[in-house]
Design a protein around this motif. Structure first.
Motif: not given
Length: 482
Positions: A258, A239, A230, A237
């Motif tokens: 996160s 991924l 991430r 954010d």
């Protein structure tokens, strides 16, 4: 080094007395003491709980880093404060009224209750309660309130790094309004051979974060290999997932921490509300302020009982859950992780036979934590004496022969069957291999043991494969001789 000390006993009577004292102190931990030859610092002690007899000791009062053995203090203090059946409550409240037309005229506020194991399933239960009230639209904003704590300043290297990059799960900053252990989850599913895999959110129909998909679908029978990270920029954010997944195989989840747990909760809850047909006019925001006193309760959900939380925290050594529980022990709002550690220090100060301890976190990730083997045994003895709490406390420990952590399945079968333990591991700034727990002797008597092994800047790497058999040999002898 230990052999040199024994040989030096021949020099003078003074040295002889010193060395005899050292040899007597090491009695019972002869195998563990071999690590001192390699420069490792050791504190170890084992004793019977009914009589208090010491079966073995090696520098028992030497304060050392306990790593994740710290979690035993967090578990004990939590049980002492709340008891096994305590549940943390998460609420939805409103700053306005619900009209007869099903419109909430005001903000919808998630009041984060510090539940270490709040999941999307609990959020769905809250949403269902809104639907039961007939609410289908919110004129105001969705507000995620982490007024109790969050985001808690990073005290460890991994949590500082996770603000910009997440390479593992359960390493996020702490928040009293976190969901899903503050980790994003994505599901990778194979497509046709040669085509990119399908990647969806584990929690919502539409992904709530950006996904950079570089996973290829390969022919059935090939190996699956997935790599995820991430990353965070000004847009939030992302991924990144790469690798390959064979056609015809089951979907595979990937988890990464996160960068902002409360914001993750906001994204997730906002998406779930939309999915349930409840529209929000003003988007979502995160707040460190408590809901107004005039806020009206709409829905509440109670989390899992503390005894279940501790089972997960200890069995899987979940750092996020441990430090969240430690933060829950603090008073007031917006406390720091060292403040949570201070609460644990105060708890330890009340244990009979314990000296002063230094705790800067509830997880043991902070390398400044210091306890001795004697201190840990005082904790274990105190919890053994709490008849109403001991079953829950010991249930969170692993029995090596059937524990979820396979690396502890070492040593004699006697050791694997007769001990219940918690391990602690750190590799930076020095090696730490720590272990503590209970054992049952052949005659059925209860005992406790603690072994803390710390390296220095000059000691070699030390694996559990090298450490655990030595501990097992010494504890096995104690079990079989009593």
């Amino acid at each position: 080094m230990r052999r040199w000390l024994i040989r030096s006993c021949l020099v003078t009577s003074v040295l002889s007395l010193t060395c005899l004292s050292f040899a007597a102190q090491a009695a019972g931990f002869d195998h563990v003491a071999k690590l001192a030859d390699k420069g490792f610092v050791i504190s170890a002690q084992a004793r019977l709980l009914d009589s208090g007899d010491v079966l073995g000791a090696l520098n028992p009062t030497q304060p050392l880093s306990p790593a994740s053995v710290t979690k035993l203090y967090t578990a004990a203090a939590s049980l002492d404060r709340w008891g096994p059946q305590h549940r943390f409550t998460t609420r939805l409240v409103s700053t306005g009224d619900v009209g007869s037309d099903g419109v909430l005229h005001g903000d919808l506020v998630l009041d984060g209750g510090g539940d270490p194991a709040l999941t999307s399933e609990e959020l769905w239960l809250l949403i269902q309660k809104l639907r039961e009230r007939g609410i289908h639209r919110i004129d105001g904003q969705l507000v995620v309130s982490q007024w109790r704590f969050g985001p808690v300043g990073c005290e460890t290297t991994d949590r500082c790094k996770t603000q910009t990059e997440g390479t593992n799960a359960y390493g996020a900053l702490l928040s009293s309004a976190a969901v899903n252990y503050a980790s994003w989850c994505a599901t990778v599913m194979p497509a046709q051979v040669g085509q990119p895999a399908h990647i969806t959110s584990c929690d919502t129909v539409a992904p709530t974060l950006r996904i950079d998909n570089d996973v290829k679908t390969v022919a059935a029978g090939q190996a699956a290999s997935l790599y995820a990270k991430r990353v965070t920029d000004s847009s939030g954010d992302t991924l990144r997932v790469s690798g390959q997944i064979p056609a015809g195989t089951y979907p595979r989840p990937v988890y990464k921490s996160s960068s902002n747990p409360a914001d993750q909760t906001g994204q997730t809850l906002y998406s779930l509300l939309s999915q349930a047909g409840i529209q929000i006019g003003g988007g979502y925001t995160v707040s460190q302020q408590p809901p107004p006193i005039s806020a009206k309760p709409l829905a509440a959900v109670e989390g899992k009982p503390l005894q279940e939380l501790l089972l997960r925290t200890l069995n899987y050594s979940n750092n996020f859950m441990a430090d969240t529980l430690a933060m829950d022990l603090t008073a007031g709002s917006q406390q720091s992780l060292p403040s949570a550690g201070h609460v644990l220090e105060q708890f330890a100060a009340g244990l009979s036979g314990s000296g002063p301890v230094t705790l800067r976190s509830g997880s043991g990730l902070t390398p400044e934590n210091r306890v001795s083997a004697q201190d840990v045994n005082a904790l274990l003895a105190a919890m053994y004496g709490r008849a109403s709490l001991f079953p829950t406390f010991v249930a969170g420990m692993q029995v090596p022969t059937n524990g979820p952590m396979h690396f502890i399945r070492r040593g004699s079968q006697t050791f694997q069957d007769h001990v219940m333990l918690k391990t602690g591991t750190l590799n930076e700034p020095v090696t730490v291999r720590a272990i503590a727990g209970y054992f049952r002797t052949e005659s059925g008597r209860w005992g406790s043991f603690s072994v803390l092994v710390n390296g220095t800047a000059s000691t070699p790497y030390l694996s559990w494969r090298q450490t655990l058999p030595l501990i097992a040999d010494d504890v096995t002898a104690m079990i079989e001789n009593h």
